[in-house]
Write a protein that holds these residues in place. Structure first.
Motif, PDB file in Angstrom:
ATOM      1  N   ASP A 138       0.828  -1.209   0.000  1.00  0.00           N
ATOM      2  CA  ASP A 138       0.000   0.000   0.000  1.00  0.00           C
ATOM      3  C   ASP A 138       0.860   1.255   0.000  1.00  0.00           C
ATOM      4  N   ILE A 139       2.069   1.154   0.572  1.00  0.00           N
ATOM      5  CA  ILE A 139       2.961   2.315   0.584  1.00  0.00           C
ATOM      6  C   ILE A 139       3.682   2.468  -0.760  1.00  0.00           C
ATOM      7  N   LEU A 140       4.146   1.353  -1.314  1.00  0.00           N
ATOM      8  CA  LEU A 140       5.034   1.411  -2.474  1.00  0.00           C
ATOM      9  C   LEU A 140       4.309   1.331  -3.817  1.00  0.00           C
ATOM     10  N   ALA A 141       3.118   0.743  -3.842  1.00  0.00           N
ATOM     11  CA  ALA A 141       2.443   0.505  -5.125  1.00  0.00           C
ATOM     12  C   ALA A 141       1.341   1.529  -5.375  1.00  0.00           C
TER      13      ALA A 141
ATOM     14  N   GLY B 232      -8.920  -3.759  -5.327  1.00  0.00           N
ATOM     15  CA  GLY B 232      -7.722  -4.179  -4.601  1.00  0.00           C
ATOM     16  C   GLY B 232      -6.468  -4.312  -5.437  1.00  0.00           C
ATOM     17  N   LEU B 233      -6.521  -3.915  -6.693  1.00  0.00           N
ATOM     18  CA  LEU B 233      -5.339  -4.067  -7.556  1.00  0.00           C
ATOM     19  C   LEU B 233      -4.305  -2.990  -7.247  1.00  0.00           C
ATOM     20  N   ARG B 234      -3.040  -3.410  -7.121  1.00  0.00           N
ATOM     21  CA  ARG B 234      -1.939  -2.482  -6.901  1.00  0.00           C
ATOM     22  C   ARG B 234      -0.845  -2.774  -7.940  1.00  0.00           C
ATOM     23  N   VAL B 235      -0.248  -1.714  -8.465  1.00  0.00           N
ATOM     24  CA  VAL B 235       0.797  -1.851  -9.477  1.00  0.00           C
ATOM     25  C   VAL B 235       2.117  -1.390  -8.881  1.00  0.00           C
ATOM     26  N   LEU B 236       3.072  -2.307  -8.847  1.00  0.00           N
ATOM     27  CA  LEU B 236       4.402  -2.001  -8.312  1.00  0.00           C
ATOM     28  C   LEU B 236       5.297  -1.480  -9.433  1.00  0.00           C
TER      29      LEU B 236
END
Length: 301
Positions: free
Chosen positions: A117-120, A128-132
């Protein structure tokens, strides 16, 4: 004395020859859901049979339920107490391992989710999708009751076209919907409950493969087999965090070959497998419970 011997023999068969034979078979991959149930039944029945053998042996040595006649000076009764203590220790180790795996897994997953949640960057394509921002191809999910995440990296997005990305996301969402992580937790706890020199990796490895097949089948139904097969090849060998379930974590060749075949549909094989799984659970349970229930009924008369 026959009951503990039969239960001990059943426990040995279910912890040795049966898993080895099943792991060498290919038919479970045609019916992954029923196969998971069978592996669960084998594992649980082995534990029940082992516990039942210990309890039955202590009964047959020192007396029947409801008729205690323990004599601390008698070698036979001391042996019965030792067997019962060993059986209790097995049960306690199982409970301890289950608690340890549940707490440890959730803690690792929570820490990983906080980092993501901090980096992506959030992406609204699916919830809920997160992209790094990472060139290494990554695609995995972090299951949770609330706040589950699906994580992909920029490197994965560069390798996948739109249809392949949809297939990978469908695969990860299938893991989250079905809570495959709980299935794997149970197998992991059972694996951790026994010392290294007696435990086998077979059941846990098979469970990992089968839940991937289940997620593949879901993604296949939604997007067709070809995009997912291409995505698995594109992401083959991609690393995966310990806390997550990754799309291309294992058995890529098997999964791609399976996706090349028509959609699996084997109702008779699945029904037979479910029936065997149920029988495996019923036999040791009834064998252990019957004399106890009989003694209770006698005491109530």
């Amino acid at each position: 004395m026959i009951t503990p011997l039969l239960l001990a023999a059943l426990a040995l068969v279910l912890t040795g020859p049966a898993p080895a034979l099943l792991a060498r078979s290919t038919w479970p991959y045609r019916i992954p859901r029923a196969a998971v149930a069978l592996w669960q039944a084998i594992s649980l029945a082995a534990v029940l049979a082992a516990l039942g053998a210990g309890i039955a042996l202590s009964y047959s040595t020192a007396g029947e339920p409801g008729e205690p006649r323990f004599d601390p000076t008698a070698p036979r009764d001391l042996a019965a107490a030792a067997v019962l203590a060993l059986t209790a220790m097995v049960g306690i180790r199982l409970l301890w391992a289950a608690g340890r795996v549940a707490v440890g897994t959730r803690a690792r997953r929570r820490r990983h989710r906080d980092l993501v949640d901090i980096l992506a960057t959030p992406d609204g394509l699916i919830p809920g999708l997160r992209v790094l921002s990472e060139e290494t191809p990554l695609a995995y999910c972090l299951p949770a009751i609330r706040g589950a995440r699906v994580v992909v990296s920029v490197g994965a997005l560069d390798r996948l076209d739109e249809s392949e990305l949809r297939a990978v996301l469908a695969h990860e969402q299938a893991h989250l919907r079905a809570r495959h992580d709980l299935v794997l937790e149970a197998f992991t706890a059972l694996h951790m409950a026994f010392p290294r020199f007696v435990r086998s990796d077979v059941a846990l490895e098979q469970a990992r493969t089968l839940v991937e097949l289940l997620a593949d089948d879901d993604a296949r139904r939604r997007n067709g087999p070809l995009p997912l097969a291409r995505a698995l090849v594109a992401l083959a060998g991609a690393p995966a965090p310990e806390a997550g379930l990754a799309a291309a974590r294992s058995s890529t060749v098997l999964r791609v070959q399976r996706l090349a075949d028509p959609a699996p549909n084997y109702p008779l094989l699945a029904a037979t497998t479910y029936a065997v799984a149920a029988a495996l659970l019923i036999v040791p349970t009834v064998t252990v419970a019957a004399p106890i229930l009989e003694a209770l009924a006698t005491a109530l008369d």
